[in-house]
Design a protein around this motif. Structure first.
Motif, PDB file in Angstrom:
ATOM      1  N   SER A  30     -24.326-119.348 -70.786  1.00 16.14           N
ATOM      2  CA  SER A  30     -25.068-120.403 -70.090  1.00 16.14           C
ATOM      3  C   SER A  30     -24.206-121.176 -69.095  1.00 16.14           C
ATOM      4  CB  SER A  30     -25.651-121.386 -71.100  1.00 16.14           C
ATOM      5  OG  SER A  30     -24.615-122.151 -71.680  1.00 16.14           O
ATOM      6  N   GLY A  31     -22.917-120.853 -69.008  1.00 10.10           N
ATOM      7  CA  GLY A  31     -22.022-121.569 -68.097  1.00 10.10           C
ATOM      8  C   GLY A  31     -21.278-122.711 -68.754  1.00 10.10           C
ATOM      9  N   ASN A  32     -21.378-122.824 -70.068  1.00  8.84           N
ATOM     10  CA  ASN A  32     -20.636-123.856 -70.799  1.00  8.84           C
ATOM     11  C   ASN A  32     -19.268-123.354 -71.222  1.00  8.84           C
ATOM     12  OD1 ASN A  32     -22.641-125.837 -70.758  1.00  8.84           O
ATOM     13  ND2 ASN A  32     -23.591-125.071 -72.610  1.00  8.84           N
ATOM     14  N   VAL A  33     -18.299-124.246 -71.215  1.00  7.97           N
ATOM     15  CA  VAL A  33     -16.986-124.012 -71.802  1.00  7.97           C
ATOM     16  C   VAL A  33     -16.937-124.873 -73.058  1.00  7.97           C
ATOM     17  CG1 VAL A  33     -14.494-124.286 -71.495  1.00  7.97           C
ATOM     18  CG2 VAL A  33     -15.893-123.532 -69.590  1.00  7.97           C
ATOM     19  N   TYR A  34     -16.490-124.289 -74.166  1.00  5.86           N
ATOM     20  CA  TYR A  34     -16.467-124.987 -75.449  1.00  5.86           C
ATOM     21  C   TYR A  34     -15.036-125.214 -75.903  1.00  5.86           C
ATOM     22  CZ  TYR A  34     -21.405-123.859 -75.970  1.00  5.86           C
ATOM     23  OH  TYR A  34     -22.756-123.765 -75.790  1.00  5.86           O
ATOM     24  N   LEU A  35     -14.730-126.422 -76.307  1.00  4.32           N
ATOM     25  CA  LEU A  35     -13.471-126.758 -76.959  1.00  4.32           C
ATOM     26  C   LEU A  35     -13.792-126.841 -78.446  1.00  4.32           C
ATOM     27  CD1 LEU A  35     -10.482-127.593 -76.721  1.00  4.32           C
ATOM     28  CD2 LEU A  35     -11.286-129.947 -76.577  1.00  4.32           C
ATOM     29  N   TRP A  36     -13.128-126.012 -79.246  1.00  3.76           N
ATOM     30  CA  TRP A  36     -13.468-125.891 -80.664  1.00  3.76           C
ATOM     31  C   TRP A  36     -12.594-126.771 -81.534  1.00  3.76           C
ATOM     32  CZ3 TRP A  36     -17.752-123.447 -82.239  1.00  3.76           C
ATOM     33  CH2 TRP A  36     -18.378-122.656 -81.290  1.00  3.76           C
ATOM     34  N   ALA A  37     -13.259-127.458 -82.461  1.00  2.00           N
ATOM     35  CA  ALA A  37     -12.598-128.271 -83.482  1.00  2.00           C
ATOM     36  C   ALA A  37     -13.239-127.891 -84.810  1.00  2.00           C
ATOM     37  CB  ALA A  37     -12.779-129.754 -83.202  1.00  2.00           C
ATOM     38  N   GLY A  38     -12.500-127.157 -85.637  1.00  2.00           N
ATOM     39  CA  GLY A  38     -13.097-126.678 -86.877  1.00  2.00           C
ATOM     40  C   GLY A  38     -14.199-125.689 -86.563  1.00  2.00           C
ATOM     41  N   ALA A  81     -17.118-126.548 -85.107  1.00  2.00           N
ATOM     42  CA  ALA A  81     -18.014-127.083 -84.076  1.00  2.00           C
ATOM     43  C   ALA A  81     -17.374-126.981 -82.702  1.00  2.00           C
ATOM     44  CB  ALA A  81     -18.355-128.538 -84.375  1.00  2.00           C
ATOM     45  N   GLY A  82     -18.159-126.525 -81.738  1.00  2.00           N
ATOM     46  CA  GLY A  82     -17.690-126.452 -80.365  1.00  2.00           C
ATOM     47  C   GLY A  82     -18.308-127.551 -79.534  1.00  2.00           C
ATOM     48  N   ASN A  83     -17.488-128.220 -78.755  1.00  3.11           N
ATOM     49  CA  ASN A  83     -17.969-129.283 -77.878  1.00  3.11           C
ATOM     50  C   ASN A  83     -18.143-128.721 -76.468  1.00  3.11           C
ATOM     51  OD1 ASN A  83     -17.821-131.314 -79.912  1.00  3.11           O
ATOM     52  ND2 ASN A  83     -15.607-131.267 -79.674  1.00  3.11           N
ATOM     53  N   PRO A  84     -19.406-128.595 -75.991  1.00  8.65           N
ATOM     54  CA  PRO A  84     -19.642-127.953 -74.698  1.00  8.65           C
ATOM     55  C   PRO A  84     -19.425-128.875 -73.501  1.00  8.65           C
ATOM     56  CG  PRO A  84     -21.725-128.542 -75.699  1.00  8.65           C
ATOM     57  CD  PRO A  84     -20.645-128.914 -76.692  1.00  8.65           C
ATOM     58  N   VAL A  85     -18.956-128.259 -72.420  1.00  4.96           N
ATOM     59  CA  VAL A  85     -18.845-128.905 -71.116  1.00  4.96           C
ATOM     60  C   VAL A  85     -19.476-127.944 -70.117  1.00  4.96           C
ATOM     61  CG1 VAL A  85     -17.263-129.693 -69.316  1.00  4.96           C
ATOM     62  CG2 VAL A  85     -16.700-130.074 -71.713  1.00  4.96           C
ATOM     63  N   LYS A  86     -20.414-128.420 -69.318  1.00 10.44           N
ATOM     64  CA  LYS A  86     -21.025-127.556 -68.298  1.00 10.44           C
ATOM     65  C   LYS A  86     -19.980-127.242 -67.243  1.00 10.44           C
ATOM     66  CE  LYS A  86     -24.621-125.408 -66.668  1.00 10.44           C
ATOM     67  NZ  LYS A  86     -25.174-124.283 -67.387  1.00 10.44           N
ATOM     68  N   ALA A  87     -19.714-125.945 -67.051  1.00 12.74           N
ATOM     69  CA  ALA A  87     -18.658-125.538 -66.134  1.00 12.74           C
ATOM     70  C   ALA A  87     -19.188-124.795 -64.924  1.00 12.74           C
ATOM     71  CB  ALA A  87     -17.650-124.657 -66.872  1.00 12.74           C
ATOM     72  N   SER A  88     -20.357-124.138 -65.073  1.00 17.21           N
ATOM     73  CA  SER A  88     -20.831-123.268 -64.008  1.00 17.21           C
ATOM     74  C   SER A  88     -22.319-123.006 -64.165  1.00 17.21           C
ATOM     75  CB  SER A  88     -20.071-121.941 -64.097  1.00 17.21           C
ATOM     76  OG  SER A  88     -20.641-120.983 -63.251  1.00 17.21           O
ATOM     77  N   GLU A  89     -22.927-122.518 -63.098  1.00 19.55           N
ATOM     78  CA  GLU A  89     -24.308-122.053 -63.168  1.00 19.55           C
ATOM     79  C   GLU A  89     -24.366-120.615 -63.678  1.00 19.55           C
ATOM     80  OE1 GLU A  89     -26.953-124.017 -62.783  1.00 19.55           O
ATOM     81  OE2 GLU A  89     -25.465-125.589 -62.527  1.00 19.55           O
ATOM     82  N   GLY A  90     -23.238-119.903 -63.639  1.00 21.43           N
ATOM     83  CA  GLY A  90     -23.163-118.540 -64.140  1.00 21.43           C
ATOM     84  C   GLY A  90     -22.355-118.482 -65.418  1.00 21.43           C
ATOM     85  N   SER A  91     -22.369-117.340 -66.086  1.00 26.20           N
ATOM     86  CA  SER A  91     -21.625-117.190 -67.336  1.00 26.20           C
ATOM     87  C   SER A  91     -20.120-117.303 -67.101  1.00 26.20           C
ATOM     88  CB  SER A  91     -21.953-115.858 -68.007  1.00 26.20           C
ATOM     89  OG  SER A  91     -21.508-114.782 -67.219  1.00 26.20           O
TER      90      SER A  91
END
Length: 90
Positions: free
Chosen positions: A27-35, A37-47
């Motif tokens: 979906s274009g999200n980048v996830y920073l993982w803690a345990g 759970a991943g915390n998403p940040v919208k990074a792009s309109e493409g994968s």
């Protein structure tokens, strides 16, 4: 067995960065993982098809739309440092 809540997103890239795990989704999200759970940040309109860390420890993402970004970790979150390249701008 514990039931997981939330939405599932296929991950297409992953990297270990500064003792953290980062993944990129379709979906274009980048996830920073803690345990677990991943915390998403919208990074792009493409994968987010590519994640890489250079020898200096800088994190880069590349997406299916041809944009390469560098990232930094600030206040517990991933934030875009700069847009390195845009294929559409050539």
């Amino acid at each position: 067995m514990q039931k997981l809540t939330g939405k599932w997103e296929p991950m297409v890239s992953a990297v270990s960065w500064n003792d953290k795990y980062v993944s990129g989704g379709v979906s274009g999200n980048v996830y920073l993982w803690a345990g677990g759970a991943g915390n998403p940040v919208k990074a792009s309109e493409g994968s987010i098809d590519c994640l890489a860390v250079d020898p200096k420890g800088i994190l880069y993402s590349g997406c299916s739309k041809g944009v390469i970004k560098s990232w930094r970790f600030s206040a517990g979150k991933l934030v875009v440092d700069k847009i390195v390249s845009e294929v559409g701008s050539f």
